[in-house]
Motif scaffolding. Sequence first.
Motif, short mmCIF file in Angstrom:
data_model
loop_
_atom_site.label_atom_id
_atom_site.label_comp_id
_atom_site.label_asym_id
_atom_site.label_seq_id
_atom_site.Cartn_x
_atom_site.Cartn_y
_atom_site.Cartn_z
N HIS A 1 -4.28 10.02 -1.36
CA HIS A 1 -5.05 8.87 -1.84
C HIS A 1 -4.20 7.62 -1.71
CE1 HIS A 1 -8.07 6.80 -4.21
NE2 HIS A 1 -7.21 6.50 -5.17
N VAL A 2 -4.78 6.54 -1.17
CA VAL A 2 -4.06 5.29 -0.97
C VAL A 2 -4.44 4.28 -2.04
CG1 VAL A 2 -3.66 3.34 0.60
CG2 VAL A 2 -3.87 5.66 1.51
N ARG B 1 2.24 -0.84 -11.49
CA ARG B 1 0.82 -1.11 -11.75
C ARG B 1 0.10 -1.20 -10.41
NH1 ARG B 1 -2.41 -5.85 -12.70
NH2 ARG B 1 -0.58 -7.12 -12.19
N VAL B 2 -1.02 -0.47 -10.30
CA VAL B 2 -1.69 -0.38 -9.00
C VAL B 2 -3.19 -0.58 -9.13
CG1 VAL B 2 0.06 1.30 -8.25
CG2 VAL B 2 -2.16 2.13 -9.02
N TYR B 3 -3.77 -1.07 -8.04
CA TYR B 3 -5.23 -1.05 -7.87
C TYR B 3 -5.61 0.31 -7.33
CZ TYR B 3 -9.41 -1.41 -4.91
OH TYR B 3 -10.61 -1.16 -4.27
N TYR C 1 4.38 7.49 0.07
CA TYR C 1 4.72 6.85 1.35
C TYR C 1 4.25 5.40 1.32
CZ TYR C 1 5.21 11.62 3.25
OH TYR C 1 5.60 12.91 3.49
N ILE C 2 5.11 4.47 1.66
CA ILE C 2 4.71 3.09 1.89
C ILE C 2 4.06 3.01 3.27
CG2 ILE C 2 5.51 0.71 2.20
CD1 ILE C 2 7.76 1.33 0.24
N LEU D 1 0.85 -1.19 0.00
CA LEU D 1 0.00 0.00 0.00
C LEU D 1 0.88 1.24 0.00
CD1 LEU D 1 -2.79 -0.82 2.62
CD2 LEU D 1 -2.56 -1.60 0.25
N ILE D 2 0.52 2.21 -0.84
CA ILE D 2 1.23 3.50 -0.85
C ILE D 2 0.22 4.63 -0.78
CG2 ILE D 2 3.30 2.69 -2.04
CD1 ILE D 2 2.16 3.88 -4.64
#
Length: 341
Positions: free
Chosen positions: A257-258, A275-277, A318-319, A246-247
């Motif tokens: 926004h996460v 690549r992200v959800y 940010y992780i 998660l970032i």
Amino acid sequence: MRALFLFFLFVLGLLSSFFVTSEKAYAQQSNKVINDSLVQNLSCRTLSVDNIYRAIRADAFAESRNMPIRNWPFRSGLATIAGCWALSSTQRMVSYMARYNTPDNRRMDQRVPRILDMVRRGKLEAKIGGGNDHDYPNRNNQQQPFISRDLSYYTVFPVPEGSLYESSKDYQNGLWNGLMRGYEQEFNGQRVSRNFKDEIEANQASHFFRASNITLAMGSGARAGGTNVITAQQLMKNLDGKRLTLINLRAGRTAQHVVMVKSYRKLSDRTIEFRVYDSNNPSQDATVFFSTNAQQFYAPDIVGRFVLENETRALGVYIVDEGERTQLEAAMLAHYKVLCR
């Protein structure tokens, strides 16, 4: 005496036969290889958390398995927030815990409650006296008749269809519809609605209203280049090991926004594509870019959905919530230990 001696030899022979049989059975079990919707050719002989990650299928986190629900705003106490953090956290849980194309003959009331606890990340108990840190007011700013205890363990769950979206087509028996409808639970004579959206809102509140988040608001956008390089390297290391991450994307102090990062590839020596959800557009995976020259992160398509101007700006990245994977890993290991018996 001779008869006693012969009896002793007989018992000893039985015990020897038992132990030999047990050892053979154990050897046969350790030779098992597990295949399901998450892993391929997972060897029981070398079962471990790291080897579970190594066995994860290339298509395990396909966008077709993103949860079929879009982020929404809601009131939590006196504040209006949205559910991106909770949805990304839950998408990670579902990505590791769901086993698709797996039959489940239980009634919906036997399937739904445990999953909703995992969505909330908590177990509800009737309130006796005061509350605790996880006792958040509802959307009408009213205190709840229960308290939420941190969930002590997670469990793998079956989904008969190939995705939660596919399950939504079966209104009566589809798991997704069961989660959305939910059920009612009684606390101190009060009936409380438990459904997917309510649990996401509770999850979001527990993630959002934390003192540790103050560092995310200490700045208005991008971070220093050296810090970004470390972040990019950590992301690549995580993803090389199939560890969903998660970032938090910070476009501004109040515009954050996460999302959940699934994979990466190097487009060139100068650009890395992650690549992200993105819960604001769950039907299609989105992209976060890292420029090795500028040492900055960019996500114009994602930012354009929650910020109306200057979406090409560099972002603070940010992780977050690395520790949440620990319980998911324990659940996966426990699940495969049972299958390896």
